[in-house]
Design an enzyme around this catalytic site. Structure first.
Site, PDB file in Angstrom:
ATOM      1  N   TYR A   1       1.123  -2.637  -0.066  1.00  0.00           N
ATOM      2  CA  TYR A   1       0.649  -4.230  -0.829  1.00  0.00           C
ATOM      3  C   TYR A   1       1.873  -5.228  -0.286  1.00  0.00           C
ATOM      4  O   TYR A   1       1.732  -5.848  -0.139  1.00  0.00           O
ATOM      5  CB  TYR A   1       0.164  -3.817  -2.158  1.00  0.00           C
TER       6      TYR A   1
ATOM      7  N   GLY B   1     -11.453 -16.176  -4.648  1.00  0.00           N
ATOM      8  CA  GLY B   1     -10.635 -15.234  -4.664  1.00  0.00           C
ATOM      9  C   GLY B   1     -10.651 -15.291  -6.085  1.00  0.00           C
ATOM     10  O   GLY B   1      -9.211 -15.436  -6.998  1.00  0.00           O
TER      11      GLY B   1
ATOM     12  N   ASP C   1     -15.836 -16.214  -4.334  1.00  0.00           N
ATOM     13  CA  ASP C   1     -15.437 -15.151  -4.278  1.00  0.00           C
ATOM     14  C   ASP C   1     -16.010 -14.468  -4.052  1.00  0.00           C
ATOM     15  O   ASP C   1     -17.759 -14.705  -3.696  1.00  0.00           O
ATOM     16  CB  ASP C   1     -14.679 -14.851  -6.163  1.00  0.00           C
ATOM     17  N   ILE C   2     -16.201 -13.079  -3.648  1.00  0.00           N
ATOM     18  CA  ILE C   2     -16.948 -11.842  -3.467  1.00  0.00           C
ATOM     19  C   ILE C   2     -17.838 -11.889  -4.339  1.00  0.00           C
ATOM     20  O   ILE C   2     -18.886 -11.268  -3.930  1.00  0.00           O
ATOM     21  CB  ILE C   2     -16.237 -10.828  -2.898  1.00  0.00           C
ATOM     22  N   ARG C   3     -16.942 -11.256  -5.490  1.00  0.00           N
ATOM     23  CA  ARG C   3     -18.513 -11.880  -6.754  1.00  0.00           C
ATOM     24  C   ARG C   3     -18.542 -12.967  -7.010  1.00  0.00           C
ATOM     25  O   ARG C   3     -18.795 -14.059  -6.818  1.00  0.00           O
ATOM     26  CB  ARG C   3     -17.431 -10.953  -7.897  1.00  0.00           C
TER      27      ARG C   3
ATOM     28  N   GLY D   1      -9.782 -14.016  -9.676  1.00  0.00           N
ATOM     29  CA  GLY D   1      -8.843 -13.167  -9.932  1.00  0.00           C
ATOM     30  C   GLY D   1      -8.463 -13.572 -10.402  1.00  0.00           C
ATOM     31  O   GLY D   1      -9.281 -14.594 -11.676  1.00  0.00           O
TER      32      GLY D   1
ATOM     33  N   LYS E   1       2.574  -7.872   1.996  1.00  0.00           N
ATOM     34  CA  LYS E   1       2.611  -9.004   1.762  1.00  0.00           C
ATOM     35  C   LYS E   1       4.123  -9.318   2.531  1.00  0.00           C
ATOM     36  O   LYS E   1       4.033 -10.887   3.105  1.00  0.00           O
ATOM     37  CB  LYS E   1       3.136  -9.112   0.229  1.00  0.00           C
TER      38      LYS E   1
HETATM   39  N1  SER Z   1       1.032  -8.158 -10.423  1.00  0.00           N
HETATM   40  C1  SER Z   1       1.380  -6.949  -8.895  1.00  0.00           C
HETATM   41  C2  SER Z   1       1.323  -6.102  -8.887  1.00  0.00           C
HETATM   42  O1  SER Z   1       1.264  -5.271 -10.158  1.00  0.00           O
HETATM   43  C3  SER Z   1       2.508  -7.759  -7.998  1.00  0.00           C
HETATM   44  O2  SER Z   1       2.523  -8.627  -7.633  1.00  0.00           O
HETATM   45  O3  SER Z   1      -0.325  -5.360  -7.869  1.00  0.00           O
END
Ligand code: SER
Length: 316
Positions: free
Chosen positions: A144, A10, A36-38, A13, A148
């Protein structure tokens, strides 16, 4: 001592680009393989070893680790909060499968260290929102955040069960000028600087008094490297560490931009990301990071705004 060889997954990113450059300065360009995948980000293109790699392909990932004699992995590939809400199953699959695969590889290939970022998104609407402590109510409201938090628990489990040295930080919103954010709820705090320079106005997707914890990328990169270099016995927590630098609202960041661009104006059109932001802390207590491995931020809002506008202005 054996020379460490790092694989960054990654690397294209927002964090990956700058972390790759910083780690290459520290360990030598050839000892840090970016992937990265890109295709390679312009700042990484032809500037060191680069692989176009899909972390969801375990065969290719293992081959990369073996072919390059990798001893450490930084796994940064993920779908962030706003993108994740559009396709929750996909976010879960990418965020969890990639982590579990790398944790297994860590044990199998006897990697010395793994870095995997967590986020303030682990916290949710039932968490105390001011000075959110390291240990508190954790009921994330986004897929998300769920991925996490589950990931933190897995990292801790692999550490306790197999002695794998996995380290992690709960990053706040990250603000950077070299690399672009993608798919986050805190991304407004980057877009606003670009728009201020280009058009002297910005329409914010969060309301004016939405306070969120934020950090300048320079601090985030330093924190990551300091955590990774800290002696293992100092790390009392094997969950991700709370990490804090500043906290501000869209209204306040707009005021700090106006110090440099007096004609700058902002208006507000909150969208679905408002609800995500409303479930996150306003500020973070990072005492554990400060105590265990001496963390201390350097950038506040004023200093960050000056630096962002200068550097983005030069970039044109
Ligand atoms: N910056 C991130 C988000 O907004 C938070 O980890 O998803």
């Amino acid at each position: 001592m054996k020379q460490e060889k790092i694989l960054i997954i990654g690397a294209g990113g927002q964090i990956g680009v700058e972390l790759t450059m910083a780690l290459r300065k520290l360990y030598g360009t050839d000892n840090v393989v970016a992937s990265d995948i890109r295709e390679a980000h312009p700042l990484l293109k032809d500037r060191g070893p680069y692989l176009q790699l899909n972390v969801m392909d375990p065969v290719a990932t293992l081959a990369a680790v073996r072919n390059h004699g990798i001893t450490q992995i930084y796994l940064l590939a993920a779908l962030l909060s706003a993108t994740g809400e559009k396709d929750p199953k996909k976010a879960w699959e990418i965020n969890m499968q990639s982590l579990l695969q790398i944790l297994d590889m860590g044990v199998q290939e006897k990697l010395t260290k793994i870095y995997w970022p967590s986020s303030i998104a682990v916290f949710g609407p039932t968490t105390p929102r001011d000075n959110t402590p390291q240990q508190t109510v954790i009921e994330p409201g986004t897929v998300y955040g769920i991925s996490k938090y589950a990931g933190e628990l897995w990292a801790q489990y692999y550490n306790k069960r197999w002695g794998l040295d996995v380290r992690s930080l709960r990053y706040p919103g990250l603000i950077s000028w070299k690399s672009e954010p993608g798919g986050g709820t805190t991304d407004y705090a980057v877009e606003i600087y670009h728009e201020a320079l280009k058009h002297q106005k910005y329409t914010c997707f969060l309301s004016e008094d939405t306070y969120l914890p934020m950090m300048y990328m320079d601090d985030a990169i330093r924190a990551t490297i300091e955590l990774m270099e800290a002696p293992a016995d100092l790390l009392k927590s094997r969950m991700a560490y709370n990490l804090s630098a500043m906290s501000f609202s869209p209204k306040e960041i707009a005021a700090s931009i106006r110090q440099h661009i007096p004609d700058f104006t902002i208006d507000y059109a909150p969208d679905f990301r408002q609800q995500i932001a409303d479930g996150w802390p306003k500020s973070i207590d990072d005492t554990a990071a400060r105590t265990d491995w001496n963390w201390k931020p350097e950038f506040d809002l004023e200093r960050m705004t000056a630096d962002m506008l200068t550097n983005l202005g030069k970039k044109g």
